[in-house]
Design a protein around this motif. Structure first.
Motif, PDB file in Angstrom:
ATOM      1  N   ARG A 197       0.802  -1.228   0.000  1.00 48.16           N
ATOM      2  CA  ARG A 197       0.000   0.000   0.000  1.00 48.16           C
ATOM      3  C   ARG A 197       0.834   1.278   0.000  1.00 48.16           C
ATOM      4  NH1 ARG A 197      -4.750  -1.076   4.315  1.00 48.16           N
ATOM      5  NH2 ARG A 197      -5.245   1.073   3.725  1.00 48.16           N
ATOM      6  N   ALA A 198       1.995   1.188  -0.655  1.00 47.14           N
ATOM      7  CA  ALA A 198       2.831   2.385  -0.809  1.00 47.14           C
ATOM      8  C   ALA A 198       2.029   3.481  -1.518  1.00 47.14           C
ATOM      9  CB  ALA A 198       4.090   2.043  -1.599  1.00 47.14           C
ATOM     10  N   PRO A 199       2.244   4.758  -1.206  1.00 44.51           N
ATOM     11  CA  PRO A 199       3.276   5.335  -0.330  1.00 44.51           C
ATOM     12  C   PRO A 199       2.846   5.477   1.132  1.00 44.51           C
ATOM     13  CG  PRO A 199       2.190   7.092  -1.501  1.00 44.51           C
ATOM     14  CD  PRO A 199       1.549   5.827  -1.966  1.00 44.51           C
ATOM     15  N   TRP A 200       1.858   4.739   1.563  1.00 47.79           N
ATOM     16  CA  TRP A 200       1.480   4.639   2.973  1.00 47.79           C
ATOM     17  C   TRP A 200       1.038   5.975   3.577  1.00 47.79           C
ATOM     18  CZ3 TRP A 200       6.263   2.398   1.375  1.00 47.79           C
ATOM     19  CH2 TRP A 200       6.177   1.022   1.133  1.00 47.79           C
ATOM     20  N   LYS A 201       0.254   6.713   2.802  1.00 50.10           N
ATOM     21  CA  LYS A 201      -0.218   8.002   3.304  1.00 50.10           C
ATOM     22  C   LYS A 201      -1.306   7.811   4.363  1.00 50.10           C
ATOM     23  CE  LYS A 201       0.955  10.971  -0.592  1.00 50.10           C
ATOM     24  NZ  LYS A 201       0.445  12.013  -1.528  1.00 50.10           N
ATOM     25  N   ILE A 202      -1.296   8.679   5.341  1.00 54.48           N
ATOM     26  CA  ILE A 202      -2.265   8.605   6.434  1.00 54.48           C
ATOM     27  C   ILE A 202      -3.688   8.596   5.899  1.00 54.48           C
ATOM     28  CG2 ILE A 202      -3.175   9.869   8.428  1.00 54.48           C
ATOM     29  CD1 ILE A 202      -0.254  10.927   8.799  1.00 54.48           C
ATOM     30  N   LYS A 203      -3.958   9.415   4.914  1.00 54.82           N
ATOM     31  CA  LYS A 203      -5.324   9.547   4.408  1.00 54.82           C
ATOM     32  C   LYS A 203      -5.819   8.296   3.704  1.00 54.82           C
ATOM     33  CE  LYS A 203      -4.096  11.771   0.016  1.00 54.82           C
ATOM     34  NZ  LYS A 203      -4.283  13.003  -0.798  1.00 54.82           N
ATOM     35  N   ASP A 204      -4.931   7.332   3.458  1.00 56.29           N
ATOM     36  CA  ASP A 204      -5.327   6.087   2.798  1.00 56.29           C
ATOM     37  C   ASP A 204      -5.536   4.938   3.783  1.00 56.29           C
ATOM     38  OD1 ASP A 204      -5.205   7.315   0.306  1.00 56.29           O
ATOM     39  OD2 ASP A 204      -3.081   6.820   0.050  1.00 56.29           O
TER      40      ASP A 204
END
Length: 299
Positions: free
Chosen positions: A109-116
């Motif tokens: 699940r890169a880039p592993w953003k908080i919103k995702d």
């Protein structure tokens, strides 16, 4: 070094409330004096623990603010962002990769953003092992959890709304959580809370919705532009690398929306030489990963 007795910080933390106290422009002389804390009036900046005592514990965790409290520091700074399902969490980077084990837990699940990620997913992450084995199992706190711990510790909060362009409406969300946790009553607003952001529009939104809250703009606006900022913010908080005595003096010549002189809290000063330099400029606050080092320099 950080084990120095809390009593050594008395000159630094006494009167800190009013560095950030809003009040009527036409208040009584006593109220006007209260708008600047004793430490600042006598030339000593307030020391603010950046992301907690983040040189000694994993940043933005409950452990980091607990340690700052154990070291005797009243003010802590944090960063607030929003999860996929709308929960506010305390993390600095837009991605979870640097300060958690998200790459191992969710490798695809890169880039592993908080919103995702949902709040439940983030709650499973280890936010301490990257800093050292001692901190294994530390979690990313929600803003609610963070506020409750700050309150339990008797601390005060410089809250940064992070990456507002990635989270439309995060200003209202932040105010909602603050209100639900009791942080928008008169005592907290006057003595224990400042909201800051790199986004000028975010600072304006907070000021419009809650004009009693003390606000700070993170950055170094041109001197010619400072009067426009003074309409909606009480503090100009630049990086120390951009700071000069002349700039601090220019900020201090203006009054903010609460009728008090604009203040300057500068970041991130982590050594004695830097602390001495910016203190000489007359800043009201020094934001630091190493609050004990800065306190030692000021002493």
């Amino acid at each position: 070094m950080y084990a120095r007795p809390a009593a050594a910080t008395a000159a630094t933390v006494l009167g800190v409330t009013a560095l950030l106290v809003p009040g009527a422009a036409a208040g009584a002389a006593e109220a006007s004096r209260a708008a600047v804390p004793a430490a600042v009036r006598h030339g000593e900046p307030l020391v603010i623990a950046h992301r907690g005592a983040s040189a000694y514990a994993p940043e933005n965790t409950l452990a980091a603010i607990d340690l700052a409290g154990d070291m005797g520091f009243a003010w802590v700074e944090n960063d607030v962002q929003r999860t996929k399902d709308g929960e506010l969490v305390v993390v600095h980077d837009e991605s979870l990769a640097r300060t958690t084990d998200v790459e191992q837990r969710f490798p695809g699940r890169a880039p592993w953003k908080i919103k995702d990620f949902t709040a439940a997913e983030i709650a499973t992450l280890d936010a301490g092992s990257w800093f050292g084995p001692k901190w294994a199992g530390a979690r990313v706190p929600t803003l609610k959890q963070y506020l409750n711990r700050v309150e339990d510790n008797g601390q005060k909060l410089l809250l940064e709304i992070k990456n507002p362009r990635s989270y439309p409406g995060i200003e209202q969300d932040t105010l909602r959580v603050l209100g639900a946790e009791g942080w928008l009553d008169r005592c907290h607003v006057r003595h224990k809370l400042v909201i800051q952001s790199f986004g000028a529009e975010t600072v304006k939104v907070v000021h419009r919705q809650r004009p009693d809250i003390v606000t700070g703009f993170l950055g170094t606006p041109a001197v010619a532009d400072l009067p426009s900022y003074a309409a909606f913010t009480d503090q100009i908080n630049p990086t120390y690398t951009t700071l000069t005595a002349a700039y601090v003096a220019a900020v201090h010549r203006l009054k903010g929306p609460h009728g008090k002189p604009l203040q300057v809290s500068t970041w991130t000063v982590n050594d004695a030489a830097g602390a001495g330099r910016v203190a000489g400029f007359g800043v009201g606050g020094i934001i630091t990963n190493n609050p004990d080092v800065v306190r030692e320099a000021l002493d």
